[in-house]
Design an enzyme around this catalytic site. Structure first.
Site, mmCIF file in Angstrom:
data_model
loop_
_atom_site.group_PDB
_atom_site.id
_atom_site.type_symbol
_atom_site.label_atom_id
_atom_site.label_comp_id
_atom_site.label_asym_id
_atom_site.label_seq_id
_atom_site.Cartn_x
_atom_site.Cartn_y
_atom_site.Cartn_z
ATOM 1 N N GLU A 48 -18.447 12.954 -23.551
ATOM 2 C CA GLU A 48 -19.223 11.897 -24.591
ATOM 3 C C GLU A 48 -20.430 12.346 -24.934
ATOM 4 O O GLU A 48 -21.041 12.120 -26.003
ATOM 5 C CB GLU A 48 -18.801 10.545 -24.181
ATOM 6 C CG GLU A 48 -17.276 10.151 -23.924
ATOM 7 C CD GLU A 48 -16.798 9.936 -25.351
ATOM 8 O OE1 GLU A 48 -17.353 10.030 -26.494
ATOM 9 O OE2 GLU A 48 -15.543 9.496 -25.348
ATOM 10 N N SER A 67 13.975 -30.000 13.305
ATOM 11 C CA SER A 67 13.551 -30.077 14.895
ATOM 12 C C SER A 67 11.916 -29.704 15.196
ATOM 13 O O SER A 67 11.786 -29.565 16.145
ATOM 14 C CB SER A 67 14.499 -29.694 15.909
ATOM 15 O OG SER A 67 15.768 -30.383 15.621
#
Length: 787
Positions: A79, A342
């Site tokens: 770029e 339980s």
């Protein structure tokens, strides 16, 4: 006049220059990007666990701190190869672009630097016009003043488009290559570097020839600029292009949702989750869920805590599989209130030990019980008569648990549970009643595992330093480095170390008749203190286990609450529990006994209580220091026998000098009735010698109905009124009992004292008299009509 004119002119120019300078300094938006971001969840090694797309439908990850050096080389060379030389503008590139555009008669080249492209991204890709280009140039100069080159490059890489709905290098790495950007190869970095140049035209899966050409051209350019070696080039050229985008990981979606609910979207959440362990446990859950679906059981949750660090290392909020028809897989069951079954029994046992209400092996009644219309039953529908508290816990017997809660107090127990951190215990004691201990309350897997982890830390800390700390009872954390404020203040523990150790020992000695031997062998490979739970109607199956290093919690059921036959904690959740423990590192040593918080005392061998003066046999046992509060044995009584010790006698028929007085272990008649069938060594009291009348009310006891019981007699299938079965216990075998209902003889029984009766609706009295003259009377009421 002229001087005044130039003065005004200078003021105007100065003001304009100041205004332009001020605009230049403030021309950048704050923040630079106002985009919404994807939400990321990472494990403790920084690997992605789950992700949620941003609010605008883009996969845009929050900006990372570092950039892959390979990608940095690729994007700069492709770029803007003079990126590190200019100050945001490259005049040569702009002039070249201007000439190309003039020659083509349209915009064919922008001449933009990476900095200018970043500005274009900040300004949301405004139309390409010369005025816009000039503004980009000015803003590029400005951003170069306040940001380093690496910052600018990182910002560009994080916000550049990479085709479809993928924005930023980190999201692109995952979508196109299925891994983090720091692990990308030269070919992969080159592929991603060329994408922002034309993301709408070229991206993986589309225009592959053009993409391949651009990538290879960049690779050759890297080679020409001596960025890569000949070997790197040859390997890179041979790598294929990515095809269909990879799905992002979704290994802990429920934890991600929890983080979003607590901290918001658009963030990176770094957690304490062990990613490798999470993967292995997900496979266990998938396999187990497939088997359970045959019984229409669709949901499962697993939570694993590191005890010492108080951190979550695995969080599976629900079954990862999704059918075409949803079954509540989106519900985070770890944080959802469910009936506890339980699971609260160990807490009650620990509290009662801690408060000196019982000793580990104190006898607890296990007989048919009715309390204010509530009739608890054991899972196997049998009775032991009386059972040591420790064995009652290890066998998870329901009736002894109810008896213990009745002794301890419902309100007191509920309050202690809240102190443990069970946030769902939010109703009154009257509302819960005695069913609180058997699933009448709701609990969260999160809270339950947290409480067991706190108990383990309490024990470990005490063994290490002899102290307690409130920090041991803080909730676990799942965010990395998110350590709760450490409170080193010493205080008395909610459950002291000695009581915790005794509770864990009882839990580790599980003895259940319905345990499958094939995986019981797996559980015996290492010691685990564990407890299962099953809610009423077979809606919830629980299993929670604890070792010195880990707490594992498993829930199985249906998120919509539908019960299924066989949905029990022992058959559905416990196998998963031990499979999970099989994936965890083995601990070195089991919990050390906290000797300084225990006393080694004598207890009655028969009753497990502190011995009275007449207990004939005692043994030594480790008990909590608070044991001096516990009851003295009341089961041994002086019994007067004849000289041959065949009969009981009284001073009404035998001179005291001719009596033999011995201590005798005596249970109440109903307890004895069931106890002697389970304990062959139990010796019942000898009968009274003929002519020596026993004291009334000592040998006979009503099992059903108790006085004040409300009875509903059902209608049989043929439409006739059914019968109620009444039952009594007599200490002396062979005695005959005469049953009188409302004054009329209803029947007689011998040895087995059961009688079927068909009373009318209303109140009645029942009188029982044996052939020795002993009698008892109970009042009851029938709620159904006799036809």
């Amino acid at each position: 006049m002229i001087r005044r004119f130039f003065t005004i002119k200078r003021i105007i120019y100065s003001t304009l220059i100041f205004a332009l300078g001020l605009w230049f300094l403030c021309c950048l938006p704050d923040p630079l990007f106002s985009d919404s971001y994807s939400t990321l969840l990472k494990d403790r090694e920084g690997n992605l666990l789950s992700a949620e797309i941003s609010e605008d439908g883009q996969w845009r990850f929050p900006q990372g701190m570092t950039l892959n050096p390979k990608f940095r080389e690729c994007v700069v060379l492709f770029e803007d190869q003079y990126f590190y030389a200019h100050q945001g503008i490259n005049p040569a590139s702009i002039w070249r672009a201007f000439r190309q555009n003039q020659k083509a008669g349209k915009v064919v080249s922008g001449g933009s630097t990476i900095t200018m492209q970043l500005i274009r991204l900040i300004r949301k890709n405004k139309p390409r016009e010369y005025s816009e280009k000039i503004l980009e140039m000015i803003m590029a100069l400005r951003i170069e003043l306040s940001h380093s080159k690496n910052d600018i490059l990182n910002l560009y890489a994080a916000h550049a488009p990479f085709g479809s709905n993928v924005v930023g290098i980190d999201a692109a790495s995952w979508r196109y290559f299925g891994r983090t950007s720091d692990k990308l190869s030269w070919a992969e970095c080159a592929t991603l570097a060329v994408l922002p140049n034309a993301p709408s035209l070229i991206y993986p899966g589309k225009n592959q020839e053009k993409l391949l050409e651009k990538r290879n051209r960049l690779l050759w350019k890297l080679y020409a600029n001596k960025r890569i070696s000949t070997e790197d080039l040859q390997l890179a050229l041979q790598e294929p292009l990515p095809q269909k985008p990879f799905p992002l990981p979704n290994k802990a979606r429920h934890l991600l949702n929890r983080c979003v609910a607590e901290g918001g979207r658009g963030r990176i959440y770094s957690t304490s989750i062990d990613g490798d362990l999470q993967d292995r446990l997900l496979e266990i859950v998938k396999r187990s869920s497939l088997a359970l679906k045959n019984n229409e059981i669709h949901n499962m949750a697993v939570l694993v805590l590191d005890v010492k660090k108080n951190e979550v290392v695995s969080y599976i909020g629900n079954t990862p599989l999704k059918d075409k028809e949803p079954h509540g897989e989106d519900v985070d069951v770890i944080a959802a209130p469910r009936s506890t079954g339980s699971l609260l029994k160990p807490y009650l046992y620990g509290f009662m030990l801690n408060d000196g209400d019982i000793l580990p092996n104190s006898l607890v009644a296990d007989v048919p019980t009715q309390v204010a219309g509530y009739t608890p039953q054991n899972y196997d529908l049998t009775y032991d008569g009386a059972v040591p508290a420790k064995r009652a816990l290890s066998r998870s017997l329901n009736i002894p648990a109810v008896k213990m809660l009745q002794q301890y107090g419902i309100e007191k127990f509920a309050d202690r549970l809240r102190q443990l951190g069970l946030t769902t215990i939010d109703r009154s004691a009257d509302d819960y009643g005695l069913s609180l201990i058997l699933g009448g309350a709701e609990g969260k897997l999160w809270d339950m595992c947290s409480a067991y982890g706190s108990m383990a830390r309490t024990l470990t800390r005490y063994n290490r330093s002899g102290t307690y700390s409130s920090s041991d009872w803080e909730k676990p954390v799942y965010m990395a480095h998110d350590v709760s404020a450490e409170n080193k203040k010493q205080q008395d523990a909610l459950i002291r170390a000695g009581s915790v150790w005794l509770t864990f020992e009882a839990m580790a000695e599980v003895s259940r008749p319905d345990i499958d031997a094939s995986w019981q062998r797996l559980g015996s490979s290492q010691k685990v203190a564990w407890k299962t739970g099953t809610s009423f109607g077979f809606r919830d199956g629980w299993a929670i286990g604890v070792t010195p290093d880990y707490v594992v919690g498993v829930w199985v059921g249906n998120a919509d609450g539908e019960g299924r036959p066989g949905l029990t904690g022992i058959s559905t959740a416990a196998p998963v529990l031990f499979s999970v423990f099989g994936q965890l590192p083995r601990y070195t040593d089991w919990f050390r006994m906290p000797v300084s918080d225990l006393n080694h005392i004598k207890v009655c061998e028969n009753s497990g209580c502190r011995p009275s003066d007449i207990c004939p046999k005692t043994k030594y046992e480790w008990v909590p220091k608070q044991s001096e509060k516990s009851a003295v044995c009341s089961y041994h009584k002086w019994v007067h026998l004849d000289a041959k010790k065949q009969y009981q006698v009284t001073d009404a028929c035998v001179m005291p000098a001719d009596m033999v007085t011995v201590p005798w272990f005596v249970l109440p008649p109903v307890q004895e009735y069931y106890y002697k069938s389970r304990n062959p060594t139990y010796v019942a009291l000898p009968p009274f010698r003929p002519g020596c009348a026993p004291q009334a009310g000592r040998n006979m006891e009503m099992i059903y109905p108790k006085s004040g019981t409300l009875i509903y007699v059902p209608t049989e299938l043929n439409g006739e009124q059914g019968k109620a079965i009444f039952e009594a216990a007599h200490r002396e075998p062979g005695r005959t009992i005469f049953w009188h209902l409302d004054g009329a003889l209803a029947g007689t029984t011998k040895d087995i004292h059961q009688l079927a009766v068909n009373p009318t609706k209303g109140k009645h009295y029942l009188n029982l008299t044996d052939d020795a003259g002993e009698s008892l009377t109970v009042l009851f009421e029938v709620m159904s009509e006799k036809k």
